[in-house]
Design an enzyme around this catalytic site. Structure first.
Site, PDB file in Angstrom:
ATOM      1  N   SER A 143     -92.288 -90.689  14.262  1.00 13.30           N
ATOM      2  CA  SER A 143     -91.933 -89.349  13.814  1.00 13.30           C
ATOM      3  C   SER A 143     -92.075 -88.447  15.024  1.00 13.30           C
ATOM      4  O   SER A 143     -92.714 -88.813  16.021  1.00 13.30           O
ATOM      5  CB  SER A 143     -92.890 -88.906  12.702  1.00 13.30           C
ATOM      6  OG  SER A 143     -92.951 -87.505  12.579  1.00 13.30           O
ATOM      7  N   TYR A 156    -101.840 -87.941   9.683  1.00 14.27           N
ATOM      8  CA  TYR A 156    -100.449 -88.371   9.852  1.00 14.27           C
ATOM      9  C   TYR A 156    -100.091 -88.410  11.334  1.00 14.27           C
ATOM     10  O   TYR A 156     -99.521 -89.386  11.834  1.00 14.27           O
ATOM     11  CB  TYR A 156     -99.534 -87.406   9.097  1.00 14.27           C
ATOM     12  CG  TYR A 156     -98.064 -87.720   9.192  1.00 14.27           C
ATOM     13  CD1 TYR A 156     -97.489 -88.706   8.403  1.00 14.27           C
ATOM     14  CD2 TYR A 156     -97.236 -87.006  10.066  1.00 14.27           C
ATOM     15  CE1 TYR A 156     -96.132 -88.992   8.484  1.00 14.27           C
ATOM     16  CE2 TYR A 156     -95.888 -87.285  10.150  1.00 14.27           C
ATOM     17  CZ  TYR A 156     -95.335 -88.277   9.359  1.00 14.27           C
ATOM     18  OH  TYR A 156     -93.990 -88.553   9.450  1.00 14.27           O
TER      19      TYR A 156
END
Length: 304
Positions: A143, A156
């Protein structure tokens, strides 16, 4: 590498970015095995392949945290196709909350899927990729959080930074085996990734974050409507694989962020002379990295 009649395994390949990757690879003539957890998503994916007149993928049910099952899936895929050429570790959860309030369960779940799932894929499938000697490719999907931190995304972000570091290192290890390795970092994509917190397993229920508010998450999910089409992400990923790029960035809107990272990093370096001994060691490190990327097997002895 020509992709025609090659084979690929994609985790979480029946929806979102995973399904975009699956369609892009199928369009290039790659035969597919796709893991899934949601039966409705699997059926929808199956209908797409049928509508296109394509070979049905091998669908395998898998929780990427289940190491024993991952090993079974690796054998199933290898037995079904005979050879595996591409592994895409795509499965992940997007769960956010103040890092200073996180519990062990929050860390164990998010890291377990986003990083542990990649590890399980690599350990289970790398032997299959090496076995036939024809080369191949691994894509670890991270990501933009692998570069950009945020106040609500501490765990995350940690998971994606970890995937980035692992992928960068693995590229050097697998080059001698003609196996390319890419880190793919998408930005905002039109998916349902925003609803991960609503699917929290009971094993990790003791969260330090506030209980998931469905209406709040649905409002957050409206941002994803502006995201890139998952198929476009898949096509850009395939292009990066074909060019054997170590880093595949699909979204162009982060130039300002990368410029800031570069400038702050360079500015943080002390402006002083460096002893010859340290300069020599760093030159050896750089030379070793170049040699490894060129396909030469290197070891600790090359670093001193």
């Amino acid at each position: 590498m020509s992709w025609e009649n090659k084979t690929a395994f994609i985790t979480a390949g029946v929806s979102g970015i995973g399904f975009g990757l699956a369609r892009a690879l199928s369009n290039a003539g790659i035969r597919l095995a796709l893991s899934y957890r949601n039966e409705e998503h699997k059926e929808a994916a199956s209908r797409w392949f049928a509508d296109q007149g394509r070979e049905q993928p091998l669908f395998v049910k898998l929780d990427v945290q289940d190491r024993a099952r991952f090993g079974e899936v690796a054998d199933e895929v290898a037995d079904h196709f005979g050879k595996l050429h591409v592994l895409i570790n795509n499965a992940g959860v997007s769960v956010f909350g103040p890092t200073d309030e996180a519990s062990y369960a929050d860390y164990d779940w998010i890291m377990g899927v986003n990083f542990g799932g990649v590890v399980n894929g690599l350990v289970s499938f790398i032997p299959k990729l090496k076995q036939h000697g024809e080369g191949g490719h691994i894509v670890n999907v991270a990501s933009m959080a692998a570069f950009l931190a945020g106040p609500q995304a501490g765990i995350y972000t940690a998971s994606k930074f970890a995937v980035r570091g692992l992928t960068d290192s693995l590229r050097y290890n697998l080059a001698p085996h003609k196996i390319g390795v890419s880190l793919m970092c998408p930005g905002l994509t039109r998916t349902n990734a925003w609803d991960s917190a609503l699917k929290r397993p009971d094993d990790f229920k003791d969260s330090g974050f506030a209980p998931a508010d469905k209406s709040e998450l649905e409002q957050f999910g409206t941002a994803f409507d502006a995201g890139m089409d998952p198929l476009e992400v898949g096509e850009k990923t395939l292009k990066g694989m074909t060019e054997n790029r170590g880093l595949i960035l699909t979204h162009p809107e982060f130039a300002e962020d990368f410029k800031k990272i570069y400038e702050e990093s360079v500015a943080a370096l002390p402006n002083e002379e460096v002893p010859e001994g340290r300069l020599h060691i760093e030159k050896l490190r750089r030379d070793t990295m170049k040699a490894a990327e060129a396909g030469i097997i290197t070891g600790l002895s090359d670093l001193t």
